[in-house]
Design an enzyme around this catalytic site. Structure first.
Site, short mmCIF file in Angstrom:
data_model
loop_
_atom_site.label_atom_id
_atom_site.label_comp_id
_atom_site.label_asym_id
_atom_site.label_seq_id
_atom_site.Cartn_x
_atom_site.Cartn_y
_atom_site.Cartn_z
N LYS A 89 9.60 8.24 2.44
CA LYS A 89 9.66 6.93 3.08
C LYS A 89 8.31 6.27 2.97
O LYS A 89 7.29 6.87 3.31
CB LYS A 89 10.03 7.10 4.58
CG LYS A 89 10.08 5.79 5.33
CD LYS A 89 11.40 5.08 5.14
CE LYS A 89 11.39 3.62 5.54
NZ LYS A 89 11.02 2.70 4.44
N GLN A 110 0.72 8.23 4.22
CA GLN A 110 2.05 7.95 4.77
C GLN A 110 2.70 9.23 5.30
O GLN A 110 3.42 9.20 6.30
CB GLN A 110 2.93 7.34 3.66
CG GLN A 110 4.18 6.65 4.18
CD GLN A 110 3.90 5.23 4.69
OE1 GLN A 110 3.20 4.46 4.05
NE2 GLN A 110 4.43 4.89 5.84
N LYS A 125 5.20 6.41 -1.53
CA LYS A 125 4.66 5.05 -1.73
C LYS A 125 4.92 4.66 -3.17
O LYS A 125 5.00 5.52 -4.05
CB LYS A 125 3.15 5.04 -1.49
CG LYS A 125 2.58 3.66 -1.28
CD LYS A 125 2.75 3.23 0.17
CE LYS A 125 2.35 1.80 0.41
NZ LYS A 125 2.31 1.51 1.86
N GLY A 164 8.41 -2.78 2.29
CA GLY A 164 7.37 -3.68 1.81
C GLY A 164 5.96 -3.15 2.02
O GLY A 164 5.75 -2.14 2.69
N ASP A 165 5.01 -3.83 1.44
CA ASP A 165 3.58 -3.57 1.63
C ASP A 165 2.89 -4.82 1.06
O ASP A 165 3.52 -5.88 1.00
CB ASP A 165 3.14 -2.28 0.91
CG ASP A 165 1.76 -1.80 1.33
OD1 ASP A 165 1.63 -1.26 2.43
OD2 ASP A 165 0.78 -2.01 0.58
N THR A 208 4.47 -4.03 12.44
CA THR A 208 3.16 -3.39 12.16
C THR A 208 2.07 -4.04 13.01
O THR A 208 1.29 -3.35 13.68
CB THR A 208 2.81 -3.47 10.67
OG1 THR A 208 3.94 -3.05 9.91
CG2 THR A 208 1.62 -2.59 10.34
N ASN A 239 1.39 -10.32 6.43
CA ASN A 239 2.36 -9.85 7.42
C ASN A 239 1.68 -9.16 8.61
O ASN A 239 1.91 -9.51 9.76
CB ASN A 239 3.37 -8.92 6.74
CG ASN A 239 4.28 -8.24 7.73
OD1 ASN A 239 4.00 -7.15 8.22
ND2 ASN A 239 5.37 -8.90 8.09
N SER A 377 10.93 0.79 10.60
CA SER A 377 11.76 1.10 9.43
C SER A 377 12.67 2.28 9.75
O SER A 377 13.84 2.30 9.36
CB SER A 377 10.87 1.47 8.23
OG SER A 377 10.34 0.31 7.63
P1 NDP Z 1 0.42 -9.01 2.70
O1 NDP Z 1 0.60 -9.07 1.24
O2 NDP Z 1 1.40 -9.67 3.59
O3 NDP Z 1 -1.02 -9.57 3.10
C1 NDP Z 1 -2.18 -9.02 2.58
C2 NDP Z 1 -3.37 -9.79 3.10
O4 NDP Z 1 -4.56 -9.09 2.77
C3 NDP Z 1 -3.51 -11.16 2.47
O5 NDP Z 1 -4.14 -12.04 3.36
C4 NDP Z 1 -4.41 -10.88 1.28
O6 NDP Z 1 -5.14 -12.00 0.82
C5 NDP Z 1 -5.33 -9.83 1.83
N1 NDP Z 1 -5.75 -8.94 0.72
C6 NDP Z 1 -4.96 -8.15 -0.01
N2 NDP Z 1 -5.66 -7.50 -0.96
C7 NDP Z 1 -6.91 -7.91 -0.81
C8 NDP Z 1 -8.09 -7.59 -1.49
N3 NDP Z 1 -8.13 -6.73 -2.53
N4 NDP Z 1 -9.22 -8.18 -1.05
C9 NDP Z 1 -9.19 -9.03 0.01
N5 NDP Z 1 -8.09 -9.39 0.67
C10 NDP Z 1 -6.97 -8.83 0.27
O7 NDP Z 1 0.32 -7.45 3.04
P2 NDP Z 1 0.53 -6.71 4.44
O8 NDP Z 1 0.06 -7.57 5.55
O9 NDP Z 1 1.91 -6.18 4.46
O10 NDP Z 1 -0.44 -5.47 4.28
C11 NDP Z 1 -1.80 -5.48 4.70
C12 NDP Z 1 -2.30 -4.07 4.88
O11 NDP Z 1 -1.51 -3.41 5.88
C13 NDP Z 1 -2.22 -3.15 3.66
O12 NDP Z 1 -3.29 -2.23 3.69
C14 NDP Z 1 -0.91 -2.40 3.87
O13 NDP Z 1 -0.89 -1.18 3.17
C15 NDP Z 1 -0.96 -2.19 5.37
N6 NDP Z 1 0.30 -1.93 6.03
C16 NDP Z 1 1.38 -2.75 5.89
C17 NDP Z 1 2.55 -2.48 6.57
C18 NDP Z 1 3.72 -3.40 6.51
O14 NDP Z 1 4.69 -3.13 7.21
N7 NDP Z 1 3.71 -4.48 5.74
C19 NDP Z 1 2.69 -1.30 7.41
C20 NDP Z 1 1.48 -0.52 7.54
C21 NDP Z 1 0.36 -0.83 6.86
P3 NDP Z 1 -4.64 -12.84 -0.45
O15 NDP Z 1 -3.50 -13.65 0.03
O16 NDP Z 1 -5.83 -13.63 -0.87
O17 NDP Z 1 -4.25 -11.82 -1.48
O1 2IT Z 2 1.98 1.50 4.94
C1 2IT Z 2 3.07 1.45 5.55
O2 2IT Z 2 3.31 2.17 6.51
C2 2IT Z 2 4.06 0.46 5.09
N1 2IT Z 2 3.78 -0.30 4.18
C3 2IT Z 2 5.43 0.44 5.72
C4 2IT Z 2 6.30 1.52 5.16
C5 2IT Z 2 7.76 1.46 5.57
O3 2IT Z 2 8.51 2.28 4.99
O4 2IT Z 2 8.15 0.68 6.43
#
Ligand code: NDP
Ligand code: 2IT
Length: 445
Positions: A89, A110, A125, A164-165, A208, A239, A377
């Protein structure tokens, strides 16, 4: 050499070209020293050797045709890291930086994160080095369909459940799920983060960011404090960042700074989240647009300043790995920041983490603090299996409970092993123990 030292030497040799994987696995292994030294059973059954090797990695070609008719090729991955406690997952990331090291570190993290949730989910992942920025909806759809044309044979509701991520939200999950369903000819909960109305769970989008704020609030409440009146800075504006900001604000905090990869906004009056959502989630534009709407806010380009320069009480890195560096940590501590909560996966470098701990900053590691997303999830999977749909309030209440449970597990484990208040060690040990027990119960597999 101790058992842990042997394992570290082994991965340093074998995975030398994988810096993110080495960083994540060494951090966990260091925490496990206490437990591995205490009990020789882990060495006897080769547990750590097995833990630093994913069960399976799938790497594949993703050919697709862009709007001008040109053939493009990307590289896709799915790391099926560990299935000791449940089906693989974990999310799917679309970002040009995606490579094997990043996929492996995320799948490794994860595995422990999912264990901490208390729900039956293994670790995985996936992703691709595809950049959704500037692509049309049709290009994103064709890419997602091609990605699934290979991945579909490796996933399933009881095998591997992606979500998603970075770069993968509701739009991409929709395109991937549509193609998956067409190929397998059945409607199951093989993805989470699905749309409401076709199997998605209410509250997954927010989970999250909300979960991150719930776990920090839990800690603050235990000390007789709360988010109320606190100044919060958040990196990212995707997100996780947006819904962390929303929950922090609803708890009475003022979110004064947010960023994207091009720069950051500082708005002392408090970031307007309607504007931020419209720019980043609806229009998919750059964060710099924010100052066109709010003239009293200030935009600073990347290279001319960093979001961590803004003085705050609580900092929530919610963008990407290794985005909070030693210099940033020094700045935060000097400005009297008291809490760092990782919404992103491994956003803080090892040196920055050590500095923060040495200054007495309360530090919440991603594998605990951002586990609200995968927890919800897990709740989506339960609803799909039962063919039910729970109301938002019910999902949110369960999320809150799960985050409180994670806080307790890591807090207790830290105390049990003489590291009170060190939530990194606590989360690593608590996450590890359950996976290790399941692996030992199931023999050498
Ligand atoms: P999104 O794609 O929705 O947003 C990512 C954000 O981070 C954007 O503002 C983006 O800016 C910025 N960003 C991404 N890469 C870079 C980089 N290399 N340098 C600077 N800024 C960057 O992703 P999420 O919000 O879903 O994910 C954010 C983090 O949270 C990740 O580490 C992800 O693994 C983690 N995460 C996500 C979960 C989820 O449910 N979605 C769950 C748990 C963890 P820009 O628009 O300019 O690219
Ligand atoms: O990093 C994370 O925990 C996620 N991107 C969410 C994973 C999930 O299966 O909901």
């Amino acid at each position: 050499m101790s058992y842990v030292d042997n394992i570290i030497a082994g991965i340093e040799k074998k995975d030398a070209g994988q810096p993110e994987f080495l960083q994540a696995s060494k951090e966990v292994l260091e925490s496990l020293r206490i437990i591995a030294d205490r009990d020789s059973v882990y060495e006897k059954v080769g547990l750590l050797e097995r833990l630093v090797e994913p069960e399976r990695i799938i790497v594949f070609r993703i050919p697709w045709v862009d709007d001008s008719g040109k053939v493009q090729v990307n590289r896709g991955y799915r790391v099926q890291y560990n299935s000791a406690i449940g089906p693989y997952k974990g999310g799917i990331r679309f970002h040009p930086s995606v490579n094997l090291s990043i996929m492996k570190f995320l799948a490794f993290e994860q595995t422990f994160k999912n264990s901490l949730t208390g729900l039956p989910m293994g670790g995985g992942k996936g992703g691709a080095d595809f950049d959704p920025k500037g692509k049309s909806d049709n290009e994103v759809m064709r890419f997602c369909q091609s990605f699934i044309n290979e991945l579909y044979r490796h996933i399933g509701p009881d095998t591997d459940v992606p979500a998603g991520d970075i770069g993968v939200g509701a739009r991409e999950v929709g395109f991937m799920y549509g193609q998956y369903k067409r190929l397998v000819n059945n409607f199951t909960g093989t993805f989470t983060g699905k749309g409401i109305g076709w199997g998605g769970s209410l509250g997954r989008t927010e989970a999250t960011g909300y979960g991150l704020v719930y776990i920090v609030e839990e800690y603050l409440n235990k000390k007789g404090d709360s988010f109320k009146g606190k100044k919060v800075t958040i990196s990212g504006s995707g997100n996780v960042a947006i819904f962390a900001a929303q929950k922090a604000a609803s708890f009475g905090a003022t979110v004064i700074a947010m960023s994207d990869s091009n720069g950051y906004i500082c708005h002392k009056a408090g970031i307007n989240l309607d504007t931020m959502k419209d720019i980043k989630l609806v229009k998919r534009e750059r964060i710099s647009k924010y100052v066109e709407v709010h003239k009293d806010a200030v935009y600073t380009e990347t290279g001319k300043g960093r979001v961590w320069d803004v003085a705050c009480d609580i900092a929530l890195p919610c963008a990407t790995q290794n985005e909070l560096l030693l210099e940033d940590a020094k700045k935060l501590a000097d400005n009297n920041c008291k809490i760092v909560g990782e919404g992103a996966n491994m956003p803080t470098t090892l040196e920055a983490t050590e500095l923060l701990l040495s200054k007495g900053v309360a530090f919440f590691p991603g594998k605990a603090a951002n586990a609200g997303g995968v927890s919800t999830s897990g709740l989506e999977m339960s609803q799909n299996s039962a063919r039910l749909s729970w109301p938002f309030e019910e999902v949110d209440a369960k999320l809150k409970n799960i985050m409180a449970g994670i806080f307790r597990s890591m807090d207790d484990a830290a105390r049990e092993y003489g590291k009170e208040g060190n939530f990194i060690v606590g989360a690593n040990i608590a996450g590890f123990k359950k996976v290790a027990k399941a692996m030992m119960d199931q023999g050498v597999v």
